[in-house]
Scaffold this active site. Structure first.
Site, PDB file in Angstrom:
ATOM      1  N   GLU A 145      39.881  36.546  73.453  1.00  0.00           N
ATOM      2  CA  GLU A 145      40.320  35.346  72.733  1.00  0.00           C
ATOM      3  C   GLU A 145      41.298  34.500  73.545  1.00  0.00           C
ATOM      4  O   GLU A 145      41.216  33.280  73.528  1.00  0.00           O
ATOM      5  CB  GLU A 145      40.972  35.726  71.394  1.00  0.00           C
ATOM      6  N   ASP A 177      42.789  27.278  66.788  1.00  0.00           N
ATOM      7  CA  ASP A 177      43.152  28.684  66.764  1.00  0.00           C
ATOM      8  C   ASP A 177      44.404  28.882  67.614  1.00  0.00           C
ATOM      9  O   ASP A 177      44.549  28.248  68.667  1.00  0.00           O
ATOM     10  CB  ASP A 177      42.006  29.540  67.294  1.00  0.00           C
TER      11      ASP A 177
END
Length: 143
Positions: free
Chosen positions: A53, A71
């Site tokens: 990520e 995000d």
């Protein structure tokens, strides 16, 4: 002179933004998460998710998603559902915190929020889960 001041201000802002973020590694993340009470049998999965990520970087804000959300942090937690974005845009803010709290050196809030995501949506909440769902190398060498 005015453009020089603008450039200096931008450089200072970029430096300040990177000064509060850090890059961890698999073992440093596992050790910190363990100290925060995360079960050891989950640590390899969390490390894998953080690697895919954010490359273990705490200060990452991802590019806009298709719905305009972003995000945040080491686990790339979405601001539409889990944290309040700095823009003031609507968020369900299920973790009850500012998204900027997910960008700091102290990963406690990121870990707690990620655990909440996991408890409500499971590992597949992360799009990178496909890289992390199989057998993973043991994290035991980190301790």
């Amino acid at each position: 002179m005015r453009s020089y001041l603008v450039i200096c201000a931008l450089a200072l802002a970029c430096f300040a933004a990177t000064a509060v973020a850090r890059t961890m590694n698999r073992c440093s993340l596992a050790r910190e998460m363990s100290k925060l009470g995360v079960p050891r049998d989950q640590l390899a999965r969390w490390a894998c998710i953080a690697q895919h990520e954010s490359s273990y970087r705490t200060g990452v804000v991802g590019p806009a998603n298709s719905n305009g959300s972003n995000d945040y942090g080491i686990f790339q937690i979405n601001n539409y559902y889990w944290c309040a974005p700095p823009s003031g845009r609507f968020s369900y803010n299920e973790c009850g915190l500012s998204c900027n709290a997910l960008l700091t050196d102290d990963i406690t809030k990121s870990v707690r929020c990620a655990q909440k995501v996991l408890s409500q949506q499971g590992w597949s909440a992360w799009s990178t889960w496909k890289y992390c769902k199989g057998s993973l190398p043991s994290i035991n060498d980190c301790f």
